[in-house]
Design a protein around this motif. Structure first.
Motif, mmCIF file in Angstrom:
data_model
loop_
_atom_site.group_PDB
_atom_site.id
_atom_site.type_symbol
_atom_site.label_atom_id
_atom_site.label_comp_id
_atom_site.label_asym_id
_atom_site.label_seq_id
_atom_site.Cartn_x
_atom_site.Cartn_y
_atom_site.Cartn_z
ATOM 1 N N ALA A 1 0.830 -1.210 0.000
ATOM 2 C CA ALA A 1 0.000 0.000 0.000
ATOM 3 C C ALA A 1 0.863 1.258 0.000
ATOM 4 O O ALA A 1 0.547 2.235 -0.680
ATOM 5 C CB ALA A 1 -0.935 -0.004 1.207
ATOM 6 N N ARG A 2 1.970 1.235 0.757
ATOM 7 C CA ARG A 2 2.863 2.394 0.766
ATOM 8 C C ARG A 2 3.497 2.615 -0.610
ATOM 9 O O ARG A 2 3.610 3.745 -1.076
ATOM 10 C CB ARG A 2 3.958 2.203 1.820
ATOM 11 N N ILE A 3 3.913 1.513 -1.253
ATOM 12 C CA ILE A 3 4.515 1.628 -2.580
ATOM 13 C C ILE A 3 3.513 2.221 -3.572
ATOM 14 O O ILE A 3 3.833 3.113 -4.359
ATOM 15 C CB ILE A 3 5.011 0.253 -3.066
ATOM 16 N N GLU A 4 2.281 1.701 -3.531
ATOM 17 C CA GLU A 4 1.263 2.193 -4.452
ATOM 18 C C GLU A 4 0.959 3.667 -4.192
ATOM 19 O O GLU A 4 0.774 4.461 -5.129
ATOM 20 C CB GLU A 4 -0.006 1.354 -4.317
ATOM 21 N N GLY A 5 0.891 4.044 -2.902
ATOM 22 C CA GLY A 5 0.643 5.448 -2.579
ATOM 23 C C GLY A 5 1.765 6.342 -3.055
ATOM 24 O O GLY A 5 1.520 7.415 -3.612
ATOM 25 N N ASP A 6 3.001 5.906 -2.845
ATOM 26 C CA ASP A 6 4.147 6.695 -3.299
ATOM 27 C C ASP A 6 4.156 6.825 -4.817
ATOM 28 O O ASP A 6 4.476 7.890 -5.361
ATOM 29 C CB ASP A 6 5.457 6.048 -2.831
ATOM 30 N N ALA A 7 3.803 5.724 -5.507
ATOM 31 C CA ALA A 7 3.784 5.763 -6.970
ATOM 32 C C ALA A 7 2.709 6.715 -7.475
ATOM 33 O O ALA A 7 2.916 7.460 -8.442
ATOM 34 C CB ALA A 7 3.561 4.362 -7.532
ATOM 35 N N ALA A 8 1.543 6.719 -6.816
ATOM 36 C CA ALA A 8 0.463 7.614 -7.234
ATOM 37 C C ALA A 8 0.867 9.073 -7.053
ATOM 38 O O ALA A 8 0.608 9.920 -7.910
ATOM 39 C CB ALA A 8 -0.802 7.304 -6.436
ATOM 40 N N VAL A 9 1.509 9.359 -5.917
ATOM 41 C CA VAL A 9 1.965 10.728 -5.671
ATOM 42 C C VAL A 9 3.010 11.138 -6.704
ATOM 43 O O VAL A 9 2.985 12.251 -7.244
ATOM 44 C CB VAL A 9 2.534 10.851 -4.242
ATOM 45 N N ALA A 10 3.937 10.210 -7.003
ATOM 46 C CA ALA A 10 4.980 10.516 -7.982
ATOM 47 C C ALA A 10 4.385 10.780 -9.364
ATOM 48 O O ALA A 10 4.805 11.705 -10.075
ATOM 49 C CB ALA A 10 5.983 9.368 -8.051
ATOM 50 N N ARG A 11 3.392 9.961 -9.762
ATOM 51 C CA ARG A 11 2.754 10.164 -11.068
ATOM 52 C C ARG A 11 2.083 11.529 -11.136
ATOM 53 O O ARG A 11 2.177 12.238 -12.136
ATOM 54 C CB ARG A 11 1.729 9.056 -11.327
#
Length: 369
Positions: A90-100
């Motif tokens: 979940a943290r990885i997905e959240g970080d990826a969404a923020v980065a995108r």
């Protein structure tokens, strides 16, 4: 090979998929100490019983889990380890969404500091409600259902089907979403229209993340910029949402090709939702007659849950996937819903009985599906 037999570090590295240097690092960090260290040479040996831990360690590092997290997972029971893995993903997905999202905003800013073109000014609470309602018809990022006469067939989802299509004219703003098995559209009257017509498909995840701020804003100025739109709100941070480059399905042709309804039913929204919740069928049948609307199982002609409904036109039995029918009814506006039906295998239009600005198109399934 007995579990107590030792292996040289090179052999253990080959069996575990870890390099010798990685094994030394994990030994020094305490995650995977060798079973034996020669006091004279310092040469390290590992036991067969350590292979499972070594492989798990390697797999955890392959999903970018930090050392502290790896240690916690290796020291936990199965249930706790699963929870820790879910939190990490979940943290990885959240970080990826923020980065995108940040990358898209940077990409937009690279075009210069000129303001975007005004699409429309909308009431924030109304826009937030409409986005949430219509986005229920989007596909997941991994799979989508393709409508067929026998029901949905799942295939890899196009990214554009996870987006919200926006069409702005000098009179209205239309929001549309579809997973090819269900289509939902709502039309909003803007407080102020845009400078020109505009159409594009906006990333659904970006819009979901912005909904809370949009709902708390009296007015939202929607501006089009290269590669995205800006939601500009007084007293709150502006939100950038990406525009997806793929072409959106031709939903207008689908809507235009719909035939006239052969059966129409008006029923209380709450009563229909309760009946769907209480009935055990995962693919319920709606039976419409002049007596009302009955929710029943496919092989049950007599029982089921009879609801008062105003039904006109031909008697009809039609079957749906519970997931699509329930979502379509639950997002309708107002206390009553109207169902326009065109036969057992044709799309059904579901909308408010007194407000026509939100419309959902839902495909039925065959009785042998």
């Amino acid at each position: 090979m007995p579990n107590f037999e030792l292996m040289a570090i090179g052999a253990f590295a080959q069996r575990s998929g870890l390099t010798s240097s990685a094994l030394r690092f994990y030994a020094d960090s305490g995650l995977l100490p060798p079973a034996d260290v020669d006091p004279a040479t310092g040469y390290r040996s590992y036991g067969v019983h350590q292979l499972e831990r070594a492989v798990t360690l390697r797999r955890l590092r392959e999903i970018a889990m930090p050392l502290a997290g790896v240690a916690a997972v290796l020291g936990a029971g199965a249930e706790e380890a699963a929870r820790l893995l879910d939190e990490h993903v979940a943290r990885i997905e959240g970080d990826a969404a923020v980065a995108r999202q940040r990358a898209a905003a940077i990409k937009s800013a690279l075009g210069g500091d000129a303001p975007g073109s005004l699409i429309a000014v909308l009431k924030g609470p109304v826009l937030a409600e409409a986005v949430e309602q219509v986005l229920t018809a989007t596909a997941t990022p991994t799979a989508t259902a393709t409508a067929t006469a026998t029901g949905p067939t799942h295939e890899p989802a196009s990214a554009v089907l996870a987006g919200l299509h926006i069409e702005a004219s000098d009179e209205a703003v239309a929001l549309t979403a579809t997973d090819r098995y269900r289509l939902s559209t709502r039309t909003l009257v803007p407080v102020r229209t845009g400078e020109r017509t505009w159409a594009g498909t906006v990333d659904g995840a970006d819009l979901r993340n912005a909904v809370a701020d949009v709902r708390r804003s009296a007015l939202v100025r929607v501006e089009a910029v290269p590669h995205g739109i800006w939601l500009r709100m007084s007293g709150r941070e502006d939100r950038h949402c990406r525009v997806l480059p793929e072409e959106y399905p031709d939903h207008r042709s689908l809507l235009a090709s719909l035939g006239e309804a052969t059966t129409r039913a008006t029923v209380a929204k709450g009563a229909l939702l309760r009946a769907l919740e209480e009935h055990p069928a995962d693919r319920p049948v709606l039976r419409l007659t002049d007596r009302g609307l009955r929710v029943q199982a496919p092989d049950d002609e007599l029982s089921g849950i009879l609801l008062p409904a105003a039904v006109t036109g031909e008697d009809l039995r039609i079957r749906f996937e519970m997931t699509t029918l329930y979502a379509a009814v639950s997002t309708a506006i107002g206390p009553d819903v109207m169902l326009d039906l065109r036969g057992p295998l044709q799309p059904v239009t579901i909308r408010s009985a007194d407000r026509g600005d939100l419309t959902t198109l839902t495909m039925p399934v065959t009785f042998d599906h």
